[in-house]
Design a protein around this motif. Structure first.
Motif, PDB file in Angstrom:
ATOM      1  N   THR A  31       1.058  -1.235  -0.092  1.00  0.00           N
ATOM      2  CA  THR A  31       0.103  -0.107  -0.113  1.00  0.00           C
ATOM      3  C   THR A  31       0.924   1.358   0.099  1.00  0.00           C
ATOM      4  O   THR A  31       0.427   2.151  -0.561  1.00  0.00           O
ATOM      5  N   PHE A  32       2.093   1.352   0.767  1.00  0.00           N
ATOM      6  CA  PHE A  32       2.827   2.372   0.693  1.00  0.00           C
ATOM      7  C   PHE A  32       3.427   2.689  -0.607  1.00  0.00           C
ATOM      8  O   PHE A  32       3.425   3.735  -1.306  1.00  0.00           O
ATOM      9  N   VAL A  33       3.596   1.623  -1.496  1.00  0.00           N
ATOM     10  CA  VAL A  33       4.324   1.982  -2.912  1.00  0.00           C
ATOM     11  C   VAL A  33       3.312   2.509  -3.694  1.00  0.00           C
ATOM     12  O   VAL A  33       3.422   3.494  -4.458  1.00  0.00           O
ATOM     13  N   VAL A  34       1.768   1.946  -3.628  1.00  0.00           N
ATOM     14  CA  VAL A  34       0.839   2.447  -4.525  1.00  0.00           C
ATOM     15  C   VAL A  34       0.391   3.750  -3.997  1.00  0.00           C
ATOM     16  O   VAL A  34       0.063   4.603  -5.100  1.00  0.00           O
ATOM     17  N   LEU A  35       0.432   3.895  -2.879  1.00  0.00           N
ATOM     18  CA  LEU A  35       0.132   5.570  -2.394  1.00  0.00           C
ATOM     19  C   LEU A  35       1.016   6.423  -2.725  1.00  0.00           C
ATOM     20  O   LEU A  35       0.620   7.680  -2.848  1.00  0.00           O
ATOM     21  N   LEU A  36       2.250   6.210  -2.630  1.00  0.00           N
ATOM     22  CA  LEU A  36       3.443   7.079  -3.063  1.00  0.00           C
ATOM     23  C   LEU A  36       3.105   7.736  -4.528  1.00  0.00           C
ATOM     24  O   LEU A  36       3.400   8.990  -4.582  1.00  0.00           O
ATOM     25  N   ASN A  37       2.374   7.036  -5.499  1.00  0.00           N
ATOM     26  CA  ASN A  37       2.425   7.334  -6.441  1.00  0.00           C
ATOM     27  C   ASN A  37       1.061   8.319  -6.757  1.00  0.00           C
ATOM     28  O   ASN A  37       1.055   9.011  -7.802  1.00  0.00           O
ATOM     29  N   GLU A  38       0.532   8.565  -5.764  1.00  0.00           N
ATOM     30  CA  GLU A  38      -0.999   9.431  -5.817  1.00  0.00           C
ATOM     31  C   GLU A  38      -0.408  10.983  -6.121  1.00  0.00           C
ATOM     32  O   GLU A  38      -1.097  11.863  -6.417  1.00  0.00           O
ATOM     33  N   THR A  39       0.802  11.220  -5.260  1.00  0.00           N
ATOM     34  CA  THR A  39       1.465  12.696  -5.217  1.00  0.00           C
ATOM     35  C   THR A  39       2.531  12.928  -5.794  1.00  0.00           C
ATOM     36  O   THR A  39       3.266  13.954  -5.748  1.00  0.00           O
ATOM     37  N   ILE A  40       3.048  11.727  -6.599  1.00  0.00           N
ATOM     38  CA  ILE A  40       4.750  11.943  -7.082  1.00  0.00           C
ATOM     39  C   ILE A  40       4.465  12.863  -8.298  1.00  0.00           C
ATOM     40  O   ILE A  40       5.625  12.984  -8.932  1.00  0.00           O
ATOM     41  N   ALA A  57      -3.684  23.108 -17.144  1.00  0.00           N
ATOM     42  CA  ALA A  57      -5.018  22.343 -16.658  1.00  0.00           C
ATOM     43  C   ALA A  57      -4.979  20.952 -17.334  1.00  0.00           C
ATOM     44  O   ALA A  57      -5.397  20.147 -16.540  1.00  0.00           O
ATOM     45  N   ALA A  58      -4.463  20.708 -18.599  1.00  0.00           N
ATOM     46  CA  ALA A  58      -4.441  19.330 -18.839  1.00  0.00           C
ATOM     47  C   ALA A  58      -3.311  18.570 -18.016  1.00  0.00           C
ATOM     48  O   ALA A  58      -3.763  17.419 -17.937  1.00  0.00           O
ATOM     49  N   ALA A  59      -2.330  18.969 -17.793  1.00  0.00           N
ATOM     50  CA  ALA A  59      -1.381  18.476 -16.975  1.00  0.00           C
ATOM     51  C   ALA A  59      -1.641  17.916 -15.762  1.00  0.00           C
ATOM     52  O   ALA A  59      -1.347  17.047 -15.056  1.00  0.00           O
ATOM     53  N   GLY A  60      -2.627  18.974 -15.292  1.00  0.00           N
ATOM     54  CA  GLY A  60      -3.362  18.700 -13.705  1.00  0.00           C
ATOM     55  C   GLY A  60      -4.057  17.400 -13.791  1.00  0.00           C
ATOM     56  O   GLY A  60      -4.278  16.890 -12.674  1.00  0.00           O
ATOM     57  N   TRP A  61      -4.549  16.946 -15.043  1.00  0.00           N
ATOM     58  CA  TRP A  61      -5.269  15.834 -14.970  1.00  0.00           C
ATOM     59  C   TRP A  61      -4.567  14.386 -14.533  1.00  0.00           C
ATOM     60  O   TRP A  61      -5.148  13.548 -14.103  1.00  0.00           O
ATOM     61  N   LEU A  62      -3.120  14.493 -14.543  1.00  0.00           N
ATOM     62  CA  LEU A  62      -2.194  13.491 -14.297  1.00  0.00           C
ATOM     63  C   LEU A  62      -2.531  13.277 -12.727  1.00  0.00           C
ATOM     64  O   LEU A  62      -2.398  12.269 -12.363  1.00  0.00           O
ATOM     65  N   SER A  63      -2.865  14.141 -11.915  1.00  0.00           N
ATOM     66  CA  SER A  63      -3.113  13.902 -10.508  1.00  0.00           C
ATOM     67  C   SER A  63      -4.739  13.801 -10.230  1.00  0.00           C
ATOM     68  O   SER A  63      -5.145  12.818  -9.510  1.00  0.00           O
ATOM     69  N   THR A  64      -5.689  14.570 -11.153  1.00  0.00           N
ATOM     70  CA  THR A  64      -6.936  14.493 -10.857  1.00  0.00           C
ATOM     71  C   THR A  64      -7.353  13.317 -11.420  1.00  0.00           C
ATOM     72  O   THR A  64      -8.486  12.642 -10.711  1.00  0.00           O
ATOM     73  N   SER A  65      -6.859  12.581 -12.332  1.00  0.00           N
ATOM     74  CA  SER A  65      -7.522  11.347 -12.797  1.00  0.00           C
ATOM     75  C   SER A  65      -7.199  10.197 -11.866  1.00  0.00           C
ATOM     76  O   SER A  65      -8.100   9.296 -11.735  1.00  0.00           O
ATOM     77  N   PHE A  66      -6.161  10.365 -11.303  1.00  0.00           N
ATOM     78  CA  PHE A  66      -5.826   9.251  -9.795  1.00  0.00           C
ATOM     79  C   PHE A  66      -6.936   9.421  -8.956  1.00  0.00           C
ATOM     80  O   PHE A  66      -7.493   8.440  -8.730  1.00  0.00           O
ATOM     81  N   MET A  67      -7.209  10.518  -8.683  1.00  0.00           N
ATOM     82  CA  MET A  67      -8.288  10.795  -7.428  1.00  0.00           C
ATOM     83  C   MET A  67      -9.768  10.318  -7.804  1.00  0.00           C
ATOM     84  O   MET A  67     -10.498   9.759  -7.253  1.00  0.00           O
ATOM     85  N   ILE A 119      -4.966   3.482 -14.795  1.00  0.00           N
ATOM     86  CA  ILE A 119      -4.906   1.985 -14.569  1.00  0.00           C
ATOM     87  C   ILE A 119      -4.110   1.717 -13.204  1.00  0.00           C
ATOM     88  O   ILE A 119      -4.299   0.809 -12.435  1.00  0.00           O
ATOM     89  N   GLN A 120      -2.955   2.699 -12.993  1.00  0.00           N
ATOM     90  CA  GLN A 120      -2.323   2.715 -11.605  1.00  0.00           C
ATOM     91  C   GLN A 120      -3.466   2.997 -10.686  1.00  0.00           C
ATOM     92  O   GLN A 120      -3.322   1.987  -9.578  1.00  0.00           O
ATOM     93  N   ALA A 121      -4.136   4.003 -10.692  1.00  0.00           N
ATOM     94  CA  ALA A 121      -5.276   4.113  -9.673  1.00  0.00           C
ATOM     95  C   ALA A 121      -6.223   3.035  -9.424  1.00  0.00           C
ATOM     96  O   ALA A 121      -6.769   2.815  -8.307  1.00  0.00           O
ATOM     97  N   SER A 122      -6.616   2.265 -10.385  1.00  0.00           N
ATOM     98  CA  SER A 122      -7.413   1.184 -10.280  1.00  0.00           C
ATOM     99  C   SER A 122      -6.992   0.155  -9.096  1.00  0.00           C
ATOM    100  O   SER A 122      -7.492  -0.287  -8.350  1.00  0.00           O
TER     101      SER A 122
END
Length: 504
Positions: A31-40, A57-67, A119-122
């Motif tokens: 879980t630590f490994v996968v959660l690290l990628n939420e904000t990386i 705005a488009a680049a910000g979707w790399l974080s928004t899409s995860f959430m 896919i990562q976020a899934s």
């Protein structure tokens, strides 16, 4: 019984304490490994904008899409975790995460990178409820505070380390290192976990209500997407205004809830809302949502303040925020032990009060405020949150019967994503509005932004104050004492070294 077969939920497994520790350690590290990628991706956005020729705005979707993906997938995990084995759920989660990470590392174009993040976020969305459900099944009530405290270390430190880790890796080379560095670690955890994990509980065959799936996906997805767009730059020019998306999402979530209540009377709901009938759980849920709103609001404002007002670099900002994440994480185990001794109210009330005070003090910060003072306040804020989150998660889930653990974890996870989006949207909207007002009044760019940020922290302080009021309602659920006497001894007369599920 052959290896791989499992016991029914009403007769959970009795495992040696060392094996329980090993199972939880595997899940925690993964879980630590996968959660690290939420904000990386936070620090990589400027570089990705240049490389792929996309807007902020488009680049910000790399974080928004995860959430957003987390919000869509988590509501289904309550049903999913009851119908597959522990090893299957873990294998699927890690396979999705590894596939997304490998695809991201090799992404030739921005849309491919965005799909890889989804896919990562899934995989991440499956891992968190799996960890919580396994903990509640294996660990007896008298020891849950200590174990949950250790898990809090992971949940809090991983996202806090994300920006700092990305800052260091970006200094060393290309943005692809953000994924290439994680890939072998995640792969090793996946292989080791599949070999060492044991199955907990027995899958229950049951139908899935296919109407609930799109309602959950579109409802929670639209709600988080709409909230994320409120206050964002250019939201007024969006094809569909974020307010409309937010309202539509809220309506769909309401229909989803109505559908689940109807299914509870005649069938198996996708997400069992009977969890909300347990008062301890509902109070803990409300406190968690308010605390997470305040926390995420503060976390989104701090990097903006440190870089745009105080003039720090992205790497300096990441390094300055690490002590706060470490404070929350290192306090987690100690708070967990205190919970087992003192209960929830004596911890969450002072913790919530400290959080509200720190946010109020942040609202007084200006252009001349020392970064060292910001560091101290951030550590105090993180300490306050540590005294809230561990008791809230432990006391809230402890009151549920074992068959509702997956659903309780899914409800917590889903509303956590909604609260994060709502907190972020609220403080950004307030910051933008007051910064624009200050600029119109003659303030320079930095001064106007500082004014807006102070108002944003002020809103966070108000939310923190509401959390204090809810914290006053928190109670420690009664928990059975660890077994003593003849029933706690093995056949040789020595104390039994096994850990039993509370559902026995």
């Amino acid at each position: 019984m052959t290896e791989g077969t499992m016991l029914a939920p009403h007769a959970p497994p009795t495992l040696p304490a060392a094996r329980v520790t090993a199972v939880l350690r595997i899940l925690v590290l993964s879980t630590f490994v996968v959660l690290l990628n939420e904000t990386i991706m936070v620090n990589a956005i400027p570089r990705l904008m240049r490389e792929f020729q996309v807007t902020a705005a488009a680049a910000g979707w790399l974080s928004t899409s995860f959430m957003l993906t987390m919000a869509v997938v988590i509501p289904v995990t309550g049903w999913f975790l009851q119908r597959v084995t522990t090893r299957t759920a873990f294998g699927l989660a890690m396979a999705l995460f590894l596939a997304g990470t490998a695809l991201a590392a090799a992404a030739p174009a921005f849309p491919v990178l965005l799909a890889a993040r989804v896919i990562q976020a899934s995989g991440t969305a499956v891992m968190m409820p799996l960890l919580m459900t396994t903990l509640m099944t294996l660990v007896p009530p008298h020891d849950r505070g200590r174990v949950m405290g250790n898990i809090t270390l992971v949940i809090s430190v991983a996202p806090a380390l994300g920006p700092a880790a990305s800052g260091v890796l970006l200094q060393l080379g290309t943005w692809r290192l953000l994924f290439l560095a994680v890939l072998p670690i995640a792969g090793a955890m996946a292989l080791f976990g599949r070999r060492q994990l044991v199955n907990i509980g027995e899958p229950q065959a049951g139908p899935i209500d296919w109407l609930s799936v799109p309602l959950a996906a579109t409802g929670f997805g639209a709600l988080v997407y709409g909230l994320s767009g409120l206050g964002a730059e250019g939201s007024a020019q969006a094809p569909v205004p974020p307010v409309v998306t937010t309202v539509a999402g809220g309506v769909l979530v309401g229909l989803f809830a109505w559908r689940q209540l109807a299914l509870q009377r005649s069938s198996t709901p996708l997400l069992d809302l009977r969890t909300l009938t347990y008062r301890h759980f509902s109070v803990a849920l409300a406190l968690m949502c308010l605390s997470f709103m305040a926390l995420m609001g503060g976390f989104i404002l701090l990097p903006i303040y440190l870089q745009e007002v105080s003039g720090l670099t992205s790497l300096q900002t990441g390094l300055l925020l690490i002590p706060g994440g470490l404070t929350m994480g290192l306090l987690g185990p100690q708070v967990g032990k205190l919970y087992d001794r003192l209960g929830a109210p004596r911890l969450v009330v002072p913790g919530a009060a400290l959080t509200a005070v720190c946010l109020a003090l942040f609202a007084l910060a200006g252009e001349e405020t020392s970064p060292w003072l910001v560091l101290a306040l951030h550590m105090a804020l993180s300490a306050g949150m540590a005294f809230v989150f561990t008791p809230v998660f432990t006391s809230g889930l402890s009151v549920l019967p074992p068959h509702l653990y997956p659903h309780g974890s899914a409800v917590l996870g889903s509303l956590q994503q909604v609260a994060a989006a709502a907190g972020t949207a609220l403080v950004i909207s307030v910051m933008s509005a007051h910064a624009a007002t200050a600029a119109a009044g003659g303030a320079d760019g930095t001064g106007a932004l500082a004014t807006g940020i102070r108002w944003g922290f002020g809103v966070g302080a108000v939310i923190g104050g509401l959390a204090v009021l809810v914290a006053l309602l928190v109670r420690t659920p009664p928990a059975p004492q660890p077994p003593v006497g003849p029933e706690a001894r093995d056949e040789g007369g020595a104390p039994d070294k096994t850990v039993q599920s509370p559902a026995g």
